[in-house]
Design a protein around this motif. Structure first.
Motif, mmCIF file in Angstrom:
data_model
loop_
_atom_site.group_PDB
_atom_site.id
_atom_site.type_symbol
_atom_site.label_atom_id
_atom_site.label_comp_id
_atom_site.label_asym_id
_atom_site.label_seq_id
_atom_site.Cartn_x
_atom_site.Cartn_y
_atom_site.Cartn_z
ATOM 1 N N VAL A 44 -19.794 43.165 63.439
ATOM 2 C CA VAL A 44 -19.220 43.859 62.287
ATOM 3 C C VAL A 44 -20.350 44.585 61.570
ATOM 4 O O VAL A 44 -21.348 43.971 61.183
ATOM 5 N N VAL A 45 -20.198 45.889 61.403
ATOM 6 C CA VAL A 45 -21.240 46.703 60.756
ATOM 7 C C VAL A 45 -21.576 46.120 59.394
ATOM 8 O O VAL A 45 -20.684 45.811 58.593
ATOM 9 N N GLY A 46 -22.880 45.932 59.156
ATOM 10 C CA GLY A 46 -23.321 45.478 57.843
ATOM 11 C C GLY A 46 -23.269 43.979 57.639
ATOM 12 O O GLY A 46 -23.668 43.480 56.589
ATOM 13 N N ILE A 47 -22.785 43.235 58.625
ATOM 14 C CA ILE A 47 -22.750 41.773 58.509
ATOM 15 C C ILE A 47 -23.728 41.192 59.517
ATOM 16 O O ILE A 47 -23.470 41.173 60.725
ATOM 17 N N GLY A 48 -24.863 40.770 59.000
ATOM 18 C CA GLY A 48 -25.888 40.178 59.846
ATOM 19 C C GLY A 48 -25.719 38.679 59.956
ATOM 20 O O GLY A 48 -24.701 38.108 59.532
ATOM 21 N N GLU A 49 -26.746 38.040 60.482
ATOM 22 C CA GLU A 49 -26.641 36.625 60.792
ATOM 23 C C GLU A 49 -26.397 35.767 59.550
ATOM 24 O O GLU A 49 -25.536 34.883 59.542
ATOM 25 N N LYS A 50 -27.168 36.019 58.489
ATOM 26 C CA LYS A 50 -27.047 35.183 57.291
ATOM 27 C C LYS A 50 -25.693 35.359 56.625
ATOM 28 O O LYS A 50 -25.060 34.375 56.209
ATOM 29 N N ARG A 72 -9.519 37.759 54.913
ATOM 30 C CA ARG A 72 -9.473 39.233 54.923
ATOM 31 C C ARG A 72 -8.041 39.730 54.746
ATOM 32 O O ARG A 72 -7.775 40.608 53.910
ATOM 33 N N ASP A 73 -7.138 39.179 55.517
ATOM 34 C CA ASP A 73 -5.748 39.646 55.473
ATOM 35 C C ASP A 73 -5.083 39.349 54.133
ATOM 36 O O ASP A 73 -4.173 40.064 53.713
ATOM 37 N N ALA A 74 -5.570 38.287 53.461
ATOM 38 C CA ALA A 74 -5.003 37.931 52.158
ATOM 39 C C ALA A 74 -5.715 38.627 51.014
ATOM 40 O O ALA A 74 -5.326 38.460 49.849
ATOM 41 N N GLY A 75 -6.772 39.393 51.354
ATOM 42 C CA GLY A 75 -7.532 40.051 50.297
ATOM 43 C C GLY A 75 -8.228 39.064 49.383
ATOM 44 O O GLY A 75 -8.312 39.255 48.171
ATOM 45 N N ASP A 76 -8.744 37.980 49.983
ATOM 46 C CA ASP A 76 -9.354 36.902 49.207
ATOM 47 C C ASP A 76 -10.485 37.424 48.319
ATOM 48 O O ASP A 76 -11.311 38.242 48.752
ATOM 49 N N LYS A 77 -10.513 36.912 47.076
ATOM 50 C CA LYS A 77 -11.506 37.385 46.103
ATOM 51 C C LYS A 77 -12.915 36.898 46.442
ATOM 52 O O LYS A 77 -13.890 37.396 45.861
ATOM 53 N N ALA A 85 -11.309 45.270 62.732
ATOM 54 C CA ALA A 85 -10.182 44.416 63.117
ATOM 55 C C ALA A 85 -9.975 44.391 64.631
ATOM 56 O O ALA A 85 -9.748 43.318 65.220
ATOM 57 N N ASP A 86 -10.030 45.545 65.271
ATOM 58 C CA ASP A 86 -9.796 45.579 66.723
ATOM 59 C C ASP A 86 -10.854 44.775 67.467
ATOM 60 O O ASP A 86 -10.540 44.023 68.411
ATOM 61 N N TYR A 87 -12.097 44.937 67.063
ATOM 62 C CA TYR A 87 -13.185 44.176 67.684
ATOM 63 C C TYR A 87 -13.006 42.678 67.449
ATOM 64 O O TYR A 87 -13.115 41.870 68.382
ATOM 65 N N LEU A 88 -12.690 42.285 66.226
ATOM 66 C CA LEU A 88 -12.586 40.868 65.897
ATOM 67 C C LEU A 88 -11.392 40.199 66.574
ATOM 68 O O LEU A 88 -11.410 38.991 66.803
ATOM 69 N N ASP A 89 -10.394 40.971 66.915
ATOM 70 C CA ASP A 89 -9.242 40.408 67.626
ATOM 71 C C ASP A 89 -9.622 39.922 69.025
ATOM 72 O O ASP A 89 -9.025 38.971 69.545
ATOM 73 N N VAL A 90 -10.595 40.583 69.635
ATOM 74 C CA VAL A 90 -10.950 40.255 71.026
ATOM 75 C C VAL A 90 -12.316 39.599 71.173
ATOM 76 O O VAL A 90 -12.617 39.037 72.231
ATOM 77 N N GLN A 125 -17.378 43.837 52.087
ATOM 78 C CA GLN A 125 -17.086 42.939 53.195
ATOM 79 C C GLN A 125 -15.639 43.082 53.641
ATOM 80 O O GLN A 125 -15.357 43.129 54.847
ATOM 81 N N LEU A 126 -14.732 43.179 52.689
ATOM 82 C CA LEU A 126 -13.316 43.319 53.024
ATOM 83 C C LEU A 126 -13.084 44.593 53.829
ATOM 84 O O LEU A 126 -12.364 44.603 54.831
ATOM 85 N N ARG A 127 -13.724 45.676 53.389
ATOM 86 C CA ARG A 127 -13.559 46.951 54.095
ATOM 87 C C ARG A 127 -14.144 46.876 55.496
ATOM 88 O O ARG A 127 -13.507 47.321 56.474
ATOM 89 N N ARG A 128 -15.314 46.294 55.630
ATOM 90 C CA ARG A 128 -15.956 46.242 56.954
ATOM 91 C C ARG A 128 -15.202 45.318 57.903
ATOM 92 O O ARG A 128 -15.077 45.612 59.097
ATOM 93 N N LEU A 129 -14.715 44.214 57.414
ATOM 94 C CA LEU A 129 -13.929 43.322 58.261
ATOM 95 C C LEU A 129 -12.623 43.979 58.684
ATOM 96 O O LEU A 129 -12.150 43.783 59.805
ATOM 97 N N THR A 130 -12.062 44.786 57.803
ATOM 98 C CA THR A 130 -10.826 45.498 58.134
ATOM 99 C C THR A 130 -11.082 46.579 59.172
ATOM 100 O O THR A 130 -10.321 46.736 60.139
#
Length: 321
Positions: A220-226, A245-250, A264-269, A256-261
Motif C-alpha cells: 500500500v503506497v505510503g504504508i511502510g513497515e512500522k 477501512r470499510d467502516a471509516g473507522d476514526k 483495495a484491489d491489491y489487498l483483496d488478493v 490512511q483511509l484513502r490509501r487503503l481504499t
C-alpha cells in the motif's frame, strides 16, 4: 517416529544461492573445471547444521515452481522482474524461467543427485514453491498430538517464512542473514522485538500491507513497515484493518483511509500471494536423518566425478551416529 527429536526444514534454493555467492568458484571446481561451489557450500552448510543443531529428521524443501500460476494470477507483477523467458508447458500454458547465474544452473541437478545418494529427502510439490512445502510440513507437524510433535527449525534467508513462527507449536526460523555459522534465531520474542507484531500470522498481514519490491509486491503506497505493524496491532489482523477501512473507522487517518481504499484491489488478493500454503500436495516420506548413505556406490561416483570427496566425507561423518 516423532516427539523425541527435532525436524529441520531446509529452504534449499535459499541456501544454495547463498553457498554459490559465498564460496569462490576457484575453490569449488570439479576435475574437469566445472564449478561446483554451490554444491560444496550447501553440503558444508548441512554438515554444520547437523553438527550444531542435532536434528533427528531433515527435509530439503524444493521449488518445483518458483513462480506459481495462482500467485501470478492474483498479482501479475509477482517475481516478474526475475523472469528471463517463458517456455511452453503442458496444457497450453507457459512456465517462467528464472534468472539464475550461468554457472549455478548446472549445479542444481548435481545437488539433487547428491541428496538422493545420501538419503536426504528432497520434497517439492507441483505448482508450489519451497515456501509452500515448508508451510505444509509445518502444518502437518502441528497437527500431530502434542506428545508426538517435534520442534521444527526452518533454515532460510527468506523473511517471508517468519509467518510460520509459533512458540506454542515450537516452530522457529533460523535466519541466515548472519551466515550459517551464526544463525539468527527468530521466535515470537524476536518477531515482537524486531517487527512489533504479536504472531507469525500478524507478520504475514504486516508484510501484505508493506509489500516487498524484491518479490514484485507493491504493498500500500505510503504504508511502510512500522505503520503496517501499528495498524495490525490496532485492528488485530489484515481483515480487521480492512473492516475498519470499510467502516471509516476514526482510528485511521484520512490519508490512511484513502490509501487503503485506493489499494483495495491489491489487498483483496495479497493474502493469497503472501501466505504460504498449508495444504500443498507434498508426498509423505521417511524424513528420519539418514545414518548411512542410501546409495553408497552412487555417492562415491558423484564424489569422484565432481571432486566432492571432502565435503561428502564431512557430511557422512556428521550423519554417522
Amino acid at each position: 517416529m516423532a516427539g523425541d527429536g527435532r525436524l529441520l526444514l531446509l529452504d534449499t534454493a535459499s541456501l544454495y544461492f547463498r553457498a554459490y555467492f559465498g564460496v569462490p568458484e576457484s575453490v569449488g571446481r570439479a576435475p574437469d573445471g566445472s564449478p561446483v561451489n554451490a554444491v560444496r557450500g550447501l553440503l558444508d552448510m548441512i554438515t554444520r547444521l547437523v553438527t550444531d543443531r542435532h536434528p533427528t529428521r531433515l527435509v530439503a524443501c524444493w521449488d518445483d515452481d518458483w513462480r506459481p500460476a495462482f500467485r501470478v494470477a492474483a498479482i501479475p507483477s509477482y517475481k516478474a522482474h526475475r523472469v528471463v523467458a517463458e517456455v511452453p508447458a503442458p496444457g497450453g500454458t507457459t512456465t517462467s524461467v528464472e534468472e539464475v547465474p550461468d554457472t549455478l544452473a548446472p549445479q542444481v541437478p548435481v545437488i539433487a543427485e547428491v541428496l538422493a545418494a545420501l538419503g536426504i529427502p528432497r520434497l517439492g510439490a507441483p505448482g508450489f514453491e519451497a515456501d509452500d512445502v515448508i508451510g505444509t510440513l509445518v502444518a502437518r507437524e502441528a497437527a500431530r498430538p502434542a506428545d508426538e510433535r517435534d520442534p521444527v527449525d526452518v533454515i532460510t534467508g527468506d523473511r517471508d517464512l517468519f509467518q510460520l513462527v509459533d512458540d506454542d507449536a515450537r516452530v522457529r526460523v533460523l535466519y541466515t542473514v548472519k551466515g550459517i555459522k551464526d544463525l539468527e534465531v527468530v521466535d515470537l520474542a524476536r518477531l515482537q522485538e524486531r517487527y512489533d507484531v504479536p504472531s507469525g500470522a500478524a507478520y504475514a498481514d504486516m508484510a501484505a500491507l508493506r509489500g516487498d519490491p524484491s518479490d514484485g509486491l507493491p504493498g500500500v503506497v505510503g504504508i511502510g513497515e512500522k505503520t503496517a505493524a501499528a495498524l495490525i496491532r490496532r485492528y488485530g489482523s489484515l481483515a480487521g484493518v480492512l473492516a475498519a477501512r470499510d467502516a471509516g473507522d476514526k482510528g485511521l487517518t484520512p490519508t490512511q483511509l484513502r490509501r487503503l481504499t485506493e489499494a483495495a484491489d491489491y489487498l483483496d488478493v495479497a493474502p493469497t500471494v503472501v501466505r504460504v500454503a498449508a495444504d500443498a500436495p507434498v508426498a509423505a516420506v521417511d524424513d528420519r536423518l539418514p545414518t548411512t548413505p542410501a546409495d553408497p556406490d552412487a555417492l562415491v561416483a558423484l564424489a569422484e566425478r565432481w571432486g566432492l570427496s571432502s565435503p561428502i566425507t564431512r557430511l557422512v561423518t556428521a550423519l554417522t551416529p
